[in-house]
Design a protein around this motif. Structure first.
Motif, mmCIF file in Angstrom:
data_model
loop_
_atom_site.group_PDB
_atom_site.id
_atom_site.type_symbol
_atom_site.label_atom_id
_atom_site.label_comp_id
_atom_site.label_asym_id
_atom_site.label_seq_id
_atom_site.Cartn_x
_atom_site.Cartn_y
_atom_site.Cartn_z
ATOM 1 N N PRO A 45 0.795 -1.225 0.000
ATOM 2 C CA PRO A 45 0.000 0.000 0.000
ATOM 3 C C PRO A 45 0.832 1.282 0.000
ATOM 4 O O PRO A 45 1.894 1.356 0.611
ATOM 5 N N ASP A 46 0.319 2.260 -0.713
ATOM 6 C CA ASP A 46 0.860 3.614 -0.729
ATOM 7 C C ASP A 46 -0.329 4.539 -0.436
ATOM 8 O O ASP A 46 -1.421 4.305 -0.950
ATOM 9 N N PHE A 47 -0.131 5.566 0.380
ATOM 10 C CA PHE A 47 -1.241 6.387 0.828
ATOM 11 C C PHE A 47 -1.122 7.828 0.344
ATOM 12 O O PHE A 47 -0.028 8.377 0.269
ATOM 13 N N HIS A 48 -2.268 8.395 0.056
ATOM 14 C CA HIS A 48 -2.345 9.816 -0.264
ATOM 15 C C HIS A 48 -3.477 10.392 0.581
ATOM 16 O O HIS A 48 -4.607 9.915 0.512
ATOM 17 N N ALA A 49 -3.159 11.401 1.383
ATOM 18 C CA ALA A 49 -4.170 12.021 2.247
ATOM 19 C C ALA A 49 -4.367 13.472 1.848
ATOM 20 O O ALA A 49 -3.410 14.184 1.550
ATOM 21 N N GLN A 50 -5.616 13.884 1.845
ATOM 22 C CA GLN A 50 -5.975 15.273 1.561
ATOM 23 C C GLN A 50 -6.765 15.782 2.765
ATOM 24 O O GLN A 50 -7.689 15.107 3.239
ATOM 25 N N VAL A 51 -6.392 16.970 3.254
ATOM 26 C CA VAL A 51 -7.011 17.528 4.453
ATOM 27 C C VAL A 51 -7.554 18.914 4.144
ATOM 28 O O VAL A 51 -6.862 19.732 3.527
ATOM 29 N N THR A 52 -8.791 19.170 4.569
ATOM 30 C CA THR A 52 -9.354 20.520 4.482
ATOM 31 C C THR A 52 -9.945 20.869 5.845
ATOM 32 O O THR A 52 -10.495 20.013 6.538
ATOM 33 N N ILE A 53 -9.822 22.128 6.194
ATOM 34 C CA ILE A 53 -10.314 22.627 7.481
ATOM 35 C C ILE A 53 -11.238 23.806 7.202
ATOM 36 O O ILE A 53 -10.947 24.648 6.350
ATOM 37 N N ASP A 54 -12.327 23.878 7.946
ATOM 38 C CA ASP A 54 -13.249 25.002 7.829
ATOM 39 C C ASP A 54 -13.797 25.309 9.220
ATOM 40 O O ASP A 54 -13.793 24.447 10.101
ATOM 41 N N SER A 55 -14.270 26.538 9.402
ATOM 42 C CA SER A 55 -14.835 26.912 10.698
ATOM 43 C C SER A 55 -15.959 27.917 10.494
ATOM 44 O O SER A 55 -16.028 28.593 9.463
ATOM 45 N N ARG A 56 -16.815 27.992 11.503
ATOM 46 C CA ARG A 56 -17.888 28.983 11.489
ATOM 47 C C ARG A 56 -18.346 29.241 12.913
ATOM 48 O O ARG A 56 -18.228 28.372 13.780
ATOM 49 N N LYS A 57 -18.862 30.444 13.118
ATOM 50 C CA LYS A 57 -19.434 30.788 14.415
ATOM 51 C C LYS A 57 -20.829 30.193 14.467
ATOM 52 O O LYS A 57 -21.587 30.308 13.505
ATOM 53 N N ILE A 58 -21.189 29.555 15.609
ATOM 54 C CA ILE A 58 -22.484 28.901 15.654
ATOM 55 C C ILE A 58 -23.515 29.621 16.511
ATOM 56 O O ILE A 58 -24.679 29.306 16.445
ATOM 57 N N ASP A 59 -23.101 30.561 17.340
ATOM 58 C CA ASP A 59 -24.065 31.381 18.071
ATOM 59 C C ASP A 59 -23.359 32.612 18.628
ATOM 60 O O ASP A 59 -22.182 32.834 18.379
ATOM 61 N N GLU A 60 -24.069 33.375 19.391
ATOM 62 C CA GLU A 60 -23.526 34.635 19.915
ATOM 63 C C GLU A 60 -22.683 34.458 21.174
ATOM 64 O O GLU A 60 -22.167 35.418 21.698
ATOM 65 N N ASP A 61 -22.554 33.253 21.668
ATOM 66 C CA ASP A 61 -21.848 33.014 22.921
ATOM 67 C C ASP A 61 -20.401 32.567 22.698
ATOM 68 O O ASP A 61 -19.893 31.718 23.402
ATOM 69 N N ASP A 62 -19.746 33.123 21.682
ATOM 70 C CA ASP A 62 -18.345 32.800 21.375
ATOM 71 C C ASP A 62 -18.123 31.312 21.125
ATOM 72 O O ASP A 62 -17.092 30.754 21.474
ATOM 73 N N PHE A 64 -17.823 28.155 18.396
ATOM 74 C CA PHE A 64 -17.410 27.931 17.016
ATOM 75 C C PHE A 64 -17.413 26.452 16.708
ATOM 76 O O PHE A 64 -17.154 25.617 17.576
ATOM 77 N N GLU A 65 -17.661 26.156 15.438
ATOM 78 C CA GLU A 65 -17.598 24.788 14.934
ATOM 79 C C GLU A 65 -16.410 24.723 13.985
ATOM 80 O O GLU A 65 -16.306 25.536 13.071
ATOM 81 N N VAL A 66 -15.524 23.771 14.216
ATOM 82 C CA VAL A 66 -14.371 23.559 13.348
ATOM 83 C C VAL A 66 -14.528 22.179 12.722
ATOM 84 O O VAL A 66 -14.677 21.181 13.430
ATOM 85 N N VAL A 67 -14.524 22.148 11.379
ATOM 86 C CA VAL A 67 -14.734 20.909 10.643
ATOM 87 C C VAL A 67 -13.444 20.531 9.928
ATOM 88 O O VAL A 67 -12.900 21.324 9.163
ATOM 89 N N SER A 68 -12.952 19.336 10.204
ATOM 90 C CA SER A 68 -11.778 18.834 9.488
ATOM 91 C C SER A 68 -12.231 17.653 8.635
ATOM 92 O O SER A 68 -12.928 16.759 9.122
ATOM 93 N N LYS A 69 -11.848 17.704 7.357
ATOM 94 C CA LYS A 69 -12.224 16.642 6.425
ATOM 95 C C LYS A 69 -10.954 15.967 5.931
ATOM 96 O O LYS A 69 -10.022 16.631 5.483
ATOM 97 N N TYR A 70 -10.954 14.649 6.024
ATOM 98 C CA TYR A 70 -9.814 13.844 5.604
ATOM 99 C C TYR A 70 -10.275 12.895 4.510
ATOM 100 O O TYR A 70 -11.261 12.184 4.675
#
Length: 165
Positions: A45-62, A64-70
């Protein structure tokens, strides 16, 4: 230390605070291609990984949601056959206080994924092992470099889209 305008006691600088409210798998897919289409050569086996990160504020109480996709693809070194595909979307919920506006985005895109990574690594290892392959232990990811590359790509895209004068 700075004094308040009314001359009362000096105000202490506010210390940045981060609290992990939760972490969870939002989406997980593991496809073992070898079970449908056997490989005729020796499996290396040989592996190739791709990673993306995104974030957003989810309410007024500071909060946040951070989404990591692999997205991980394993190919056989001797034949280039796909062995398996793994896709994971892992989410962290954070409460972040006392971080200046210009520092918040890098904090969300670097520090939060760094805190989530050990859990992602364990899930990937368990999934590949349970899928019939040797456990895949992801190398540590340099989220600072990943963040800088994303900013560079965004700038290049923005420059390419800008009308020429």
């Amino acid at each position: 230390m700075a004094k308040k305008k009314n001359g009362s006691a000096p105000q202490e600088p506010q210390v940045p605070q981060m609290k992990v409210l939760g972490q969870f798998v939002r989406d997980l897919s593991f496809e073992n291609i070898v079970t449908r289409k056997p490989v005729n050569a020796e499996v290396r086996p040989d592996f190739h990984a791709q990673v993306t990160i995104d974030s957003r504020k989810i309410d007024e109480d500071d909060r946040f949601e951070v989404v990591s996709k692999y997205s991980i693809t394993s190919r056989n070194k001797s034949g280039d056959d796909v062995l398996f595909l793994l896709e994971l979307e892992y989410v962290g919920l954070f409460q972040i206080k006392n971080i200046a506006g210009e520092q918040l985005h890098p904090f969300l895109m670097i520090e939060c994924p760094r805190m989530m990574f050990p859990f992602v690594r364990r899930i990937v290892s368990d999934m590949t092992r349970d899928g019939g392959f040797p456990p895949l232990n992801l190398d540590v990811i340099d989220f600072v470099t990943l963040y800088r590359e994303r900013l560079k790509q965004q700038k290049e895209t923005k420059d390419a889209d800008a009308p020429a004068n």
